[in-house]
Design a protein around this motif. Structure first.
Motif, short mmCIF file in Angstrom:
data_model
loop_
_atom_site.label_atom_id
_atom_site.label_comp_id
_atom_site.label_asym_id
_atom_site.label_seq_id
_atom_site.Cartn_x
_atom_site.Cartn_y
_atom_site.Cartn_z
N VAL A 109 -23.80 -8.94 -28.89
CA VAL A 109 -22.35 -9.04 -28.92
C VAL A 109 -21.80 -9.68 -27.65
CG1 VAL A 109 -20.20 -7.73 -29.06
CG2 VAL A 109 -22.15 -7.07 -30.47
N GLY A 110 -22.29 -9.21 -26.51
CA GLY A 110 -21.79 -9.75 -25.25
C GLY A 110 -22.02 -11.24 -25.13
N ALA A 111 -23.20 -11.70 -25.52
CA ALA A 111 -23.52 -13.13 -25.44
C ALA A 111 -22.60 -13.95 -26.33
CB ALA A 111 -24.97 -13.35 -25.83
N SER A 112 -22.26 -13.41 -27.50
CA SER A 112 -21.41 -14.15 -28.43
C SER A 112 -20.00 -14.33 -27.90
CB SER A 112 -21.37 -13.45 -29.79
OG SER A 112 -20.62 -12.25 -29.73
N GLU A 124 -21.20 -3.82 -36.71
CA GLU A 124 -21.89 -4.76 -35.81
C GLU A 124 -22.06 -4.15 -34.42
OE1 GLU A 124 -20.86 -9.27 -36.62
OE2 GLU A 124 -19.03 -8.05 -36.82
N LEU A 125 -21.04 -3.43 -33.97
CA LEU A 125 -21.12 -2.81 -32.65
C LEU A 125 -22.20 -1.73 -32.61
CD1 LEU A 125 -17.32 -2.45 -31.76
CD2 LEU A 125 -18.96 -4.09 -30.81
N LEU A 126 -22.34 -0.99 -33.70
CA LEU A 126 -23.39 0.03 -33.76
C LEU A 126 -24.77 -0.61 -33.69
CD1 LEU A 126 -21.89 2.33 -36.51
CD2 LEU A 126 -22.37 3.02 -34.16
N ASP A 134 -27.07 -3.34 -26.38
CA ASP A 134 -26.05 -4.22 -25.80
C ASP A 134 -24.98 -3.38 -25.11
OD1 ASP A 134 -24.90 -7.26 -26.10
OD2 ASP A 134 -23.30 -5.76 -26.10
N ASN A 135 -24.78 -3.60 -23.83
CA ASN A 135 -23.82 -2.81 -23.06
C ASN A 135 -22.38 -3.11 -23.46
OD1 ASN A 135 -25.93 -1.64 -21.69
ND2 ASN A 135 -25.70 -2.88 -19.85
N ALA A 137 -21.36 -3.86 -26.44
CA ALA A 137 -21.14 -3.18 -27.72
C ALA A 137 -20.87 -1.69 -27.53
CB ALA A 137 -22.34 -3.39 -28.65
N VAL A 138 -21.66 -1.02 -26.69
CA VAL A 138 -21.47 0.42 -26.54
C VAL A 138 -20.16 0.73 -25.82
CG1 VAL A 138 -22.65 0.84 -24.33
CG2 VAL A 138 -22.68 2.58 -26.12
N ASP A 139 -19.77 -0.10 -24.86
CA ASP A 139 -18.50 0.15 -24.18
C ASP A 139 -17.32 -0.06 -25.13
OD1 ASP A 139 -19.94 0.80 -21.96
OD2 ASP A 139 -18.96 -0.64 -20.62
N ALA A 140 -17.46 -1.02 -26.05
CA ALA A 140 -16.43 -1.21 -27.07
C ALA A 140 -16.35 0.00 -27.98
CB ALA A 140 -16.71 -2.48 -27.87
#
Length: 303
Positions: A109-112, A124-126, A134-135, A137-140
């Protein structure tokens, strides 16, 4: 007669001692031997039979820094809100490049987001948080959830005591930068005891945290984790692992945390929960991975 009574008493005491001996004494000894190799770091180990609750433990009685291992309980807290109808898997979350938090096992997610803002579903975040570590994603997910305290309260409400989530990945990274590893470890933030981590996994596997559908989803995301080393590296063919790893950076040649927590399932359906927390260690990643793989092999042989 007295001699016979004394002999009988001696035999009775010996039999009682043998009966009282821990049934997993051999396993305990093997796990202790691996923990001894990890010195001067501290390797916390817990292996539990989730069906009976019987366990063996090394270096218990303290808490360990979770790092990315906290992504599994955070995902559980999010899925609990999905079960309650407060969130939906298809619900979209708007993220921008400002939301990027460094760290991921694979481009995720972060790279995108480096290409620009985008809407990302909770589903997607899960996947990004648990399977790809992915850091961003988890912070989101923590933001959508309402913050770390909501995740900790979920765990407490479910009877998981001794696991706390205080900071996001981004905030924890800032704490490392500003105060250093020693201060982070002393603060006990984002930490867990061996018993709490094992209890979380036991309740998850038993369906006592989430609905059947959400339980299957989270275990599936953990099974699909893209980091194939650590416990998984020591398992023979036919064994499966649903796990979540966690790793800190190094400071002055020492690593604050190198972790793996998961549920091993053998070919015959038997299960073991394994919790491994390596703390404040000068070992290289390869050395630590070797110890974790050895514990995976030892555990599988005991099943």
């Amino acid at each position: 007669m007295l001699k016979q009574l004394l002999l009988g008493a001696a035999w009775s005491l010996a039999a009682t001692a043998a009966f009282a001996a821990p049934p997993d004494a051999a396993l305990q000894g093997k796990l202790q031997a691996v923990a001894d190799k990890a010195r001067p770091g501290t390797l916390g180990i817990m292996v539990m039979d989730p069906a009976s609750g019987q366990s063996v433990m090394v270096n218990g009685g303290r808490s360990y820094l979770l790092m990315s291992s906290f992504k599994a309980p955070i995902a559980a807290a999010v899925l609990a809100q999905v079960d309650a109808g407060k969130l939906k898997l298809e619900q979209k979350v708007h993220l921008t490049p400002a939301d990027i938090v460094d760290g991921s096992a694979v481009p995720s997610v972060g790279a995108s987001l480096k290409k620009g803002p985008r809407d990302v579903t909770i589903d997607e975040l899960l996947q990004g948080a648990v399977s790809e570590s992915d850091n961003t994603a988890v912070d989101a997910l923590l933001h959508v959830l309402g913050g770390p305290a909501v995740a900790t309260r979920f765990l407490e409400d479910k009877g998981v005591h001794g696991m706390r989530i205080d900071l996001s990945e981004g905030d924890l990274a800032h704490m490392f930068e500003e105060k250093g590893s020693t201060a982070v470890l002393a603060s006990k933030v984002d930490s867990s005891t061996l018993e709490a981590a094992a209890g979380f996994l036991q309740k998850l596997d038993a369906g006592r945290l989430l609905s059947p559908a959400s339980t299957r989803k989270l275990l599936g995301l953990m099974t699909a984790q893209v980091i194939p080393s650590r416990i998984r590296a020591g398992l023979p063919a036919g064994f499966q692992l649903a796990d979540k790893t966690g790793t800190s950076g190094t400071e002055d040649g020492r690593r604050a945390a190198f972790n793996d927590i998961g549920i091993i399932t053998g070919p015959n359906g038997s299960k073991r929960i394994v919790v491994l927390f390596l703390s404040d260690s000068p070992a290289s990643s390869d050395e630590a991975t070797g110890w974790f793989a050895e514990i995976g092999k030892i555990t599988a042989a005991s099943m």
